[in-house]
Design an enzyme around this catalytic site. Structure first.
Site, PDB file in Angstrom:
ATOM      1  N   TYR A  23       4.152   6.874   9.721  1.00 34.80           N
ATOM      2  CA  TYR A  23       3.127   5.580   9.411  1.00 34.80           C
ATOM      3  C   TYR A  23       3.852   4.515   8.928  1.00 34.80           C
ATOM      4  O   TYR A  23       3.667   3.361   9.091  1.00 34.80           O
ATOM      5  CB  TYR A  23       1.892   6.137   8.314  1.00 34.80           C
ATOM      6  CG  TYR A  23       0.834   5.161   8.212  1.00 34.80           C
ATOM      7  CD1 TYR A  23      -0.420   5.140   8.979  1.00 34.80           C
ATOM      8  CD2 TYR A  23       0.875   4.115   7.624  1.00 34.80           C
ATOM      9  CE1 TYR A  23      -1.443   4.343   9.051  1.00 34.80           C
ATOM     10  CE2 TYR A  23      -0.056   2.984   7.587  1.00 34.80           C
ATOM     11  CZ  TYR A  23      -1.197   2.837   8.245  1.00 34.80           C
ATOM     12  OH  TYR A  23      -2.360   2.361   8.324  1.00 34.80           O
TER      13      TYR A  23
ATOM     14  N   HIS B 189       0.801  -1.189  -0.109  1.00 35.34           N
ATOM     15  CA  HIS B 189       0.110  -0.116   0.103  1.00 35.34           C
ATOM     16  C   HIS B 189       0.924   1.337   0.100  1.00 35.34           C
ATOM     17  O   HIS B 189       1.595   1.444   0.921  1.00 35.34           O
ATOM     18  CB  HIS B 189      -0.955  -0.202   1.127  1.00 35.34           C
ATOM     19  CG  HIS B 189      -2.023  -0.926   0.926  1.00 35.34           C
ATOM     20  ND1 HIS B 189      -3.200  -0.717   1.672  1.00 35.34           N
ATOM     21  CD2 HIS B 189      -2.202  -2.128   0.377  1.00 35.34           C
ATOM     22  CE1 HIS B 189      -4.382  -1.498   1.355  1.00 35.34           C
ATOM     23  NE2 HIS B 189      -3.775  -2.457   0.556  1.00 35.34           N
TER      24      HIS B 189
ATOM     25  N   PRO C 158      -4.290   1.372  18.559  1.00 33.04           N
ATOM     26  CA  PRO C 158      -4.291   0.634  17.539  1.00 33.04           C
ATOM     27  C   PRO C 158      -4.193   1.847  16.426  1.00 33.04           C
ATOM     28  O   PRO C 158      -3.670   1.490  15.189  1.00 33.04           O
ATOM     29  CB  PRO C 158      -5.196  -0.283  17.266  1.00 33.04           C
ATOM     30  CG  PRO C 158      -6.296   0.207  18.164  1.00 33.04           C
ATOM     31  CD  PRO C 158      -5.790   1.044  19.503  1.00 33.04           C
TER      32      PRO C 158
ATOM     33  N   TYR D 297      -9.355   6.047   6.848  1.00 33.02           N
ATOM     34  CA  TYR D 297      -9.481   6.546   8.392  1.00 33.02           C
ATOM     35  C   TYR D 297     -10.581   7.437   8.259  1.00 33.02           C
ATOM     36  O   TYR D 297     -10.054   8.558   7.621  1.00 33.02           O
ATOM     37  CB  TYR D 297      -8.079   6.964   9.030  1.00 33.02           C
ATOM     38  CG  TYR D 297      -6.999   5.578   9.131  1.00 33.02           C
ATOM     39  CD1 TYR D 297      -6.369   5.085   8.025  1.00 33.02           C
ATOM     40  CD2 TYR D 297      -6.945   5.231  10.347  1.00 33.02           C
ATOM     41  CE1 TYR D 297      -5.207   4.399   8.420  1.00 33.02           C
ATOM     42  CE2 TYR D 297      -5.899   4.168  10.574  1.00 33.02           C
ATOM     43  CZ  TYR D 297      -5.246   3.921   9.640  1.00 33.02           C
ATOM     44  OH  TYR D 297      -4.201   2.798  10.143  1.00 33.02           O
TER      45      TYR D 297
ATOM     46  N   LYS E 285       0.798   0.625  14.852  1.00 30.26           N
ATOM     47  CA  LYS E 285       2.144   0.380  15.630  1.00 30.26           C
ATOM     48  C   LYS E 285       2.464  -0.723  16.418  1.00 30.26           C
ATOM     49  O   LYS E 285       3.599  -0.928  16.438  1.00 30.26           O
ATOM     50  CB  LYS E 285       2.563   1.664  16.223  1.00 30.26           C
ATOM     51  CG  LYS E 285       2.653   3.046  15.290  1.00 30.26           C
ATOM     52  CD  LYS E 285       4.089   2.866  14.152  1.00 30.26           C
ATOM     53  CE  LYS E 285       3.823   3.659  12.949  1.00 30.26           C
ATOM     54  NZ  LYS E 285       3.944   2.966  11.769  1.00 30.26           N
TER      55      LYS E 285
HETATM   56  P1  FAD Z   1       1.548 -10.708  21.940  1.00 35.59           P
HETATM   57  O1  FAD Z   1       0.871 -10.935  20.564  1.00 35.59           O
HETATM   58  O2  FAD Z   1       0.184 -10.325  22.966  1.00 35.59           O
HETATM   59  O3  FAD Z   1       1.730 -12.285  22.480  1.00 35.59           O
HETATM   60  C1  FAD Z   1       2.037 -12.539  23.827  1.00 35.59           C
HETATM   61  C2  FAD Z   1       2.246 -13.997  23.922  1.00 35.59           C
HETATM   62  O4  FAD Z   1       2.658 -14.537  25.363  1.00 35.59           O
HETATM   63  C3  FAD Z   1       0.684 -14.721  23.681  1.00 35.59           C
HETATM   64  O5  FAD Z   1       0.658 -15.663  23.032  1.00 35.59           O
HETATM   65  C4  FAD Z   1       0.116 -14.938  25.269  1.00 35.59           C
HETATM   66  O6  FAD Z   1      -0.660 -16.245  25.013  1.00 35.59           O
HETATM   67  C5  FAD Z   1       1.504 -15.368  25.701  1.00 35.59           C
HETATM   68  N1  FAD Z   1       1.667 -15.176  27.283  1.00 35.59           N
HETATM   69  C6  FAD Z   1       0.929 -14.198  27.934  1.00 35.59           C
HETATM   70  N2  FAD Z   1       0.993 -14.361  29.276  1.00 35.59           N
HETATM   71  C7  FAD Z   1       1.942 -15.662  29.327  1.00 35.59           C
HETATM   72  C8  FAD Z   1       2.372 -16.578  30.504  1.00 35.59           C
HETATM   73  N3  FAD Z   1       2.043 -16.132  31.799  1.00 35.59           N
HETATM   74  N4  FAD Z   1       3.112 -17.571  30.257  1.00 35.59           N
HETATM   75  C9  FAD Z   1       3.304 -17.857  29.078  1.00 35.59           C
HETATM   76  N5  FAD Z   1       2.943 -17.185  27.776  1.00 35.59           N
HETATM   77  C10 FAD Z   1       2.082 -16.217  27.962  1.00 35.59           C
HETATM   78  N6  FAD Z   1      -1.736  -3.677  16.681  1.00 35.59           N
HETATM   79  C11 FAD Z   1      -1.792  -3.055  15.513  1.00 35.59           C
HETATM   80  O7  FAD Z   1      -0.770  -2.449  15.096  1.00 35.59           O
HETATM   81  N7  FAD Z   1      -3.320  -3.099  14.880  1.00 35.59           N
HETATM   82  C12 FAD Z   1      -4.273  -3.740  15.377  1.00 35.59           C
HETATM   83  O8  FAD Z   1      -5.317  -3.596  14.541  1.00 35.59           O
HETATM   84  C13 FAD Z   1      -4.219  -4.322  16.581  1.00 35.59           C
HETATM   85  N8  FAD Z   1      -5.225  -4.823  16.941  1.00 35.59           N
HETATM   86  C14 FAD Z   1      -5.334  -5.413  18.289  1.00 35.59           C
HETATM   87  C15 FAD Z   1      -6.308  -6.171  18.779  1.00 35.59           C
HETATM   88  C16 FAD Z   1      -6.314  -6.670  20.138  1.00 35.59           C
HETATM   89  C17 FAD Z   1      -7.390  -7.453  20.843  1.00 35.59           C
HETATM   90  C18 FAD Z   1      -4.946  -6.752  20.854  1.00 35.59           C
HETATM   91  C19 FAD Z   1      -4.980  -7.427  22.250  1.00 35.59           C
HETATM   92  C20 FAD Z   1      -3.964  -6.153  20.313  1.00 35.59           C
HETATM   93  C21 FAD Z   1      -4.120  -5.433  18.961  1.00 35.59           C
HETATM   94  N9  FAD Z   1      -2.743  -5.066  18.430  1.00 35.59           N
HETATM   95  C22 FAD Z   1      -3.133  -4.429  17.269  1.00 35.59           C
HETATM   96  C23 FAD Z   1      -1.467  -4.989  18.942  1.00 35.59           C
HETATM   97  C24 FAD Z   1      -0.812  -6.122  18.454  1.00 35.59           C
HETATM   98  O9  FAD Z   1      -1.553  -6.988  18.023  1.00 35.59           O
HETATM   99  C25 FAD Z   1       0.508  -6.229  19.252  1.00 35.59           C
HETATM  100  O10 FAD Z   1       1.103  -5.192  19.551  1.00 35.59           O
HETATM  101  C26 FAD Z   1       1.242  -7.518  19.027  1.00 35.59           C
HETATM  102  O11 FAD Z   1       0.313  -8.757  19.170  1.00 35.59           O
HETATM  103  C27 FAD Z   1       2.318  -7.530  20.165  1.00 35.59           C
HETATM  104  O12 FAD Z   1       2.992  -8.673  19.892  1.00 35.59           O
HETATM  105  P2  FAD Z   1       3.778  -9.656  21.129  1.00 35.59           P
HETATM  106  O13 FAD Z   1       4.365 -10.844  20.699  1.00 35.59           O
HETATM  107  O14 FAD Z   1       4.478  -8.494  22.050  1.00 35.59           O
HETATM  108  O15 FAD Z   1       2.399  -9.809  22.266  1.00 35.59           O
HETATM  109  C1  DHB Z   2      -5.307  -2.377  11.062  1.00 35.49           C
HETATM  110  C2  DHB Z   2      -5.481  -1.976  12.278  1.00 35.49           C
HETATM  111  C3  DHB Z   2      -5.027  -0.682  12.695  1.00 35.49           C
HETATM  112  O1  DHB Z   2      -4.845  -0.364  14.045  1.00 35.49           O
HETATM  113  C4  DHB Z   2      -4.821   0.153  11.525  1.00 35.49           C
HETATM  114  O2  DHB Z   2      -4.260   1.399  11.945  1.00 35.49           O
HETATM  115  C5  DHB Z   2      -4.708  -0.332  10.285  1.00 35.49           C
HETATM  116  C6  DHB Z   2      -5.139  -1.624   9.866  1.00 35.49           C
HETATM  117  C7  DHB Z   2      -6.045  -3.829  10.581  1.00 35.49           C
HETATM  118  O3  DHB Z   2      -6.186  -4.540  11.326  1.00 35.49           O
HETATM  119  O4  DHB Z   2      -6.067  -3.880   9.503  1.00 35.49           O
END
Ligand code: FAD
Ligand code: DHB
Length: 393
Positions: free
Chosen positions: A388, A76, A296, A204, A300
Site C-alpha cells: 500500500y 496518513h 482502484p 475499506y 495504485k
Molecule cells: P490519464 O490521467 O488518463 O491521462 C491521459 C491524458 O491523455 C488525458 O488527459 C486524456 O484526455 C489524454 N488523451 C487521451 N487520448 C488522447 C489522444 N488521442 N490525443 C491526445 N490526448 C489524449 N486511481 C487511483 O489510484 N484511485 C482512484 O480512485 C482512481 N479513480 C479513477 C476513476 C476513473 C473514472 C478513472 C478513469 C481512473 C481512476 N484512477 C484511480 C486511475 C488514475 O486516475 C489513473 O491511473 C491516472 O489518471 C493515470 O494517469 P495517466 O496520466 O497515465 O492517464
Molecule cells: C481513493 C481511491 C482509491 O481507489 C483508494 O484505494 C483510496 C482512496 C480516493 O479517491 O480517495
C-alpha cells in the site's frame, strides 16, 4: 500544407504521466511538446485518485511542484479495514516505517500544469486527431489538428501518456504487443461532498451488500465509493440513498461520525486489470494508463503512472546527457517488474473486499478466512502495508 515544428520528446496526453514526465525532462534541459485532446478546465476538473505513495510525493518534490502538497497534503499512517463489524487497523508507520499522503489527483494536475505554463514549454489543448508515425524509424512524427489547421511535430522520441483509450498503444502493431486483461463484473459509484470525513483515516469495508470506501480530499471534503453494477443508473441514486447505503456498509462507528450533504460530483467507474507488454515499440514509450490499468482498490493507478515516469525520465536523461541508451533499452522490463506487483496487489485487495459471490458460497468463506488471517498475522499485515505504501523503485 501542415505547419511543422520539432522537439526532442513528443508527449501525448496531459494527465499526471505526461505532465510529470515533461517537467522532469525540462529540469534537465530536455524539450518536449505536450498534445492534449481535451481543454484545460476538463483536465483539471477530472476527479480521480487521492492517495500518493511517498515515492510519488518525492518525485513531485524532485520536480519542484510539491510546495502545496507539503502544505495541504494529509499524511496518513494507516488505514482501517472493516468486515462483519470487526475493525482492523493496518499501521503503516509501525509495519513499514512509511506513510502515504492524501492529496487529490486534480491538485497534482493543477500544480503540474501551473509549472508547465510558467515557462517550461507548450501544452497544445484541444489537439484533435493525434496520430503517431514512423515509430520504428529514427525520426518519429506526430500529426494533429489544432485551431482549424494541420500540424506536424518531428520528434526524437514519443511518450504515449494518453491513458487507456489513447492512440499510442493502438499505434503499435498488434503482433508486437501482448495484452492481459480482467474485467470485473461491477463498478464503483463515487461521490465527492463538501463535508468533513467520517473518520481521520480511510476505511475499506467488506459487506454482504458490497464493498465501500470512505476517503477524503481535505478536512472539509469527503470522497466515498460504493460497489455497484457496471451499468448502474445514476438517476436511481439520489444523494440520500447513497448516504444510507454508505452508513449500512461502513458500519455503525463510521455512520455515527458521518456528516451528509449534497454531492458535488457523482460518477460510476468500471473496474479493470490490464497490462500491455512490452511498454515500448521502437521510439514510442508507453507510460501510465496507456500501458496498464489496475482496479482502484489499493490506490495504485496514479502511483504506477508516477513510477513509470521515474524510469522513463531517468532513461531519457541518461540518453541525452550521457549518450547512454541502455536504460531506454531496459525501460519496459524495469517498469513492468513494478507494474505486475501492483497489478497483483490491486487484484488481491479487490478480490478480498468486493462482493463477487453469494454469502453462502465457498468464495465468500475464503474472503472471510483471508480477512481473519490478516487480523491475526503481523506478517500478513506487513505484506499489505508494504504494498500500500509503495514497493521500492
Ligand atoms: P490519464 O490521467 O488518463 O491521462 C491521459 C491524458 O491523455 C488525458 O488527459 C486524456 O484526455 C489524454 N488523451 C487521451 N487520448 C488522447 C489522444 N488521442 N490525443 C491526445 N490526448 C489524449 N486511481 C487511483 O489510484 N484511485 C482512484 O480512485 C482512481 N479513480 C479513477 C476513476 C476513473 C473514472 C478513472 C478513469 C481512473 C481512476 N484512477 C484511480 C486511475 C488514475 O486516475 C489513473 O491511473 C491516472 O489518471 C493515470 O494517469 P495517466 O496520466 O497515465 O492517464
Ligand atoms: C481513493 C481511491 C482509491 O481507489 C483508494 O484505494 C483510496 C482512496 C480516493 O479517491 O480517495
Amino acid at each position: 500544407m501542415a505547419s511543422q515544428a520539432q522537439t526532442q520528446v513528443g508527449i501525448i496526453g496531459a494527465g499526471p504521466a505526461g505532465l510529470l514526465l515533461a517537467r522532469l525532462l525540462r529540469m534537465h534541459g530536455i524539450d518536449s511538446v505536450i498534445l492534449e485532446q481535451r481543454d484545460r478546465a476538463y483536465v483539471e476538473g477530472r476527479v480521480r485518485a487521492g492517495v500518493l505513495e511517498q515515492g510519488t510525493a518525492s518525485l513531485l518534490e524532485e520536480a519542484g511542484v510539491a510546495a502545496r502538497l507539503k502544505r495541504e497534503g494529509l499524511v496518513h499512517e494507516g488505514i482501517e479495514i472493516v468486515a462483519r463489524d470487526r475493525h482492523l487497523r493496518i499501521d503503516f508507520r509501525d509495519l513499514t516505517g512509511k506513510a502515504v499522503v492524501v492529496y487529490g489527483q486534480t491538485e497534482v494536475t493543477k500544480d503540474l500544469i501551473a509549472a508547465r505554463l510558467a515557462g517550461d514549454g507548450p501544452i497544445v489543448w484541444n489537439a484533435a486527431d493525434v496520430a503517431v508515425h514512423d515509430i520504428d524509424g529514427e525520426q518519429p512524427t506526430l500529426t494533429y489538428r489544432s485551431d482549424g489547421r494541420d500540424h506536424l511535430l518531428v520528434c526524437d522520441f514519443v511518450a504515449g501518456c494518453d491513458g487507456f483509450h489513447g492512440v499510442s498503444r493502438q499505434s503499435i502493431p498488434a503482433q508486437a504487443l501482448q495484452s492481459f486483461e480482467r474485467v470485473y463484473p461491477f463498478g464503483w459509484l463515487g461521490i465527492l461532498a463538501e463535508v468533513p470525513p467520517c473518520s481521520h483515516e480511510l476505511i475499506y469495508a467488506r459487506h454482504e451488500r458490497g464493498f465501500s470506501l470512505a476517503s477524503m480530499r481535505s478536512p472539509t471534503r469527503s470522497r466515498y465509493y460504493i460497489q455497484c453494477a457496471v451499468d448502474e443508473d445514476l438517476s436511481a441514486w439520489p444523494d440520500a440513498r447513497i448516504w444510507d447505503e454508505l452508513k449500512l456498509r461502513l458500519g455503525p462507528a463510521a455512520a455515527a461520525g458521518m456528516t451528509t450533504g449534497p454531492s458535488i460530483e457523482k460518477s460510476v467507474a468500471p473496474l479493470r486489470s490490464f497490462v500491455a507488454m512490452p511498454m515500448r515499440f521502437g521510439r514510442l514509450f508507453l507510460a501510465g494508463d496507456a500501458a496498464h490499468i489496475v482496479p482502484p482498490t489499493g490506490a495504485k493507478g496514479l502511483n504506477l503512472a508516477a513510477s513509470d515516469v521515474h524510469y522513463l525520465s531517468r532513461a531519457l536523461i541518461a540518453f541525452y546527457k550521457k549518450g547512454q541508451a541502455d536504460a531506454l533499452e531496459r525501460y519496459s522490463e524495469s517498469a513492468l517488474a513494478r507494474v505486475w506487483k501492483a497489478e497483483r496487489f490491486s487484484w488481491w485487495m479487490t478480490t478480498m473486499l468486493h462482493k463477487l459471490h453469494d454469502e453462502s458460497s465457498f468464495e465468500a468463506q475464503m474472503q472471510l478466512a483471508e480477512l481473519d488471517y490478516l487480523a491475526s498475522s503481523r506478517a500478513a499485515q506487513t505484506a499489505l502495508a508494504e504494498n500500500y505504501v509503495g514497493l521500492p523503485y
